[in-house]
Design an enzyme around this catalytic site. Structure first.
Site, mmCIF file in Angstrom:
data_model
loop_
_atom_site.group_PDB
_atom_site.id
_atom_site.type_symbol
_atom_site.label_atom_id
_atom_site.label_comp_id
_atom_site.label_asym_id
_atom_site.label_seq_id
_atom_site.Cartn_x
_atom_site.Cartn_y
_atom_site.Cartn_z
ATOM 1 N N GLY A 111 0.871 -1.220 -0.126
ATOM 2 C CA GLY A 111 -0.054 -0.007 0.099
ATOM 3 C C GLY A 111 0.869 1.250 0.037
ATOM 4 N N CYS A 112 0.416 2.396 -0.397
ATOM 5 C CA CYS A 112 1.004 3.604 -0.464
ATOM 6 C C CYS A 112 0.737 4.478 0.775
ATOM 7 C CB CYS A 112 0.318 4.531 -1.619
ATOM 8 S SG CYS A 112 -1.164 5.080 -1.421
ATOM 9 N N GLY A 113 -0.011 3.785 1.650
ATOM 10 C CA GLY A 113 -0.230 4.674 2.860
ATOM 11 C C GLY A 113 -1.727 5.326 2.993
ATOM 12 N N GLU A 118 -5.589 1.886 -0.037
ATOM 13 C CA GLU A 118 -5.518 1.648 -1.500
ATOM 14 C C GLU A 118 -3.876 2.060 -1.914
ATOM 15 O OE1 GLU A 118 -9.298 3.161 -3.276
ATOM 16 O OE2 GLU A 118 -8.491 4.764 -2.098
#
Length: 266
Positions: A111-113, A118
């Protein structure tokens, strides 16, 4: 349907010019956890004002790409619980399969954080560009702005909510939705106006115009977004690519046009 109070009273201690004043009663906007379930699958939980949640569910489902059209939503049930509210949606089988595949892909990636769930490609997901659209008059924008504050009863009581309004070509507000979250207010508005004709009409919001706000408008077929505060650079780039007329810092007779200025009839 409002499954709970939208605001509550609390005693506060006012301080003026550095000195405590007499305690008084203040009204606070409520925000509660709202869980969205699709065909029994728990998908997302947001904090929202407990009003117009069926509208919110419709708008969220469309603008987040969970359903392809309003017809894919077969039923909505809003269920208050002790610790929040559950909104159960019945959606088309094809949409359920797509949602399951999306969740499997999310589980297998880093995840991108952002929001903790998301990945980058799911946040900046592609949306089909809007087709050729007509002009929107500056007079209509000013009329809608002039009426927006009076159409926010919860904000008048609490001072803590955002609003999203839908105005026709003359600038008459046809619908307004409020929420503690600006994205939630826009999703509620989109859900409430899915059957409204888009030609000549526009959305006005009492907030900044973030990328997500533009993305949601484009996904819902809304071709003009007017915000009382600033847009972001990413929002402007998406508006330019998608064909959306984007107006920021719209306050009274003052405004800045950031994308597709040729569509503004001044």
């Amino acid at each position: 349907m409002t499954p709970g109070p939208t605001h509550v009273a609390r005693t506060v201690l006012p301080i003026r010019d550095g000195a405590p004043q007499t305690e008084r009663e203040d009204m606070l906007a409520e925000e509660v956890p709202v869980a969205l379930e699709y065909n029994g699958i728990s998908h997302a939980t947001v904090l929202a004002t407990p009003a117009d949640l069926a509208d919110f569910a419709r708008g969220f489902s469309l603008t987040e790409g969970i359903v392809r059209s309003p017809a894919d939503i077969r039923g909505i049930e809003v269920i208050p619980r002790a610790d929040g509210i559950v909104v159960q949606l019945e959606i088309a089988a094809a949409c359920e399969m797509q949602l399951k595949a999306r969740r499997r892909a999310m589980a297998g990636r880093t995840g991108c954080g952002l929001c903790g769930v998301e990945t980058l490609d799911q946040v900046v997901r592609p949306v089909p560009p809007l087709g050729p659209r007509g002009a929107v008059s500056l007079a209509a924008i000013q009329a809608a702005l002039g009426d927006l504050r009076a159409a926010q009863p919860l904000h008048q009581v609490t001072g803590a909510t955002h609003a999203a309004g839908w105005a026709d070509a003359r600038g008459s507000l046809r619908c307004v939705r409020e929420d503690v979250g600006r994205h939630n207010a826009l999703d509620k508005l989109i859900g409430a106006t899915l059957s409204e004709p888009r030609e000549g009409a526009f959305a006005v919001v009492s907030s900044r115009a973030s990328f997500e706000m533009v993305q949601k408008c484009v996904a819902a077929g809304i071709d003009t977004l007017v915000a009382v505060s600033a847009p972001t650079a990413l929002a402007v780039r998406l508006a330019e690519e998608a064909g959306l007329l984007l107006v920021g810092f719209a306050r009274g007779a003052t405004a800045s046009v950031y994308a597709h200025r040729a569509r503004l009839d001044a």
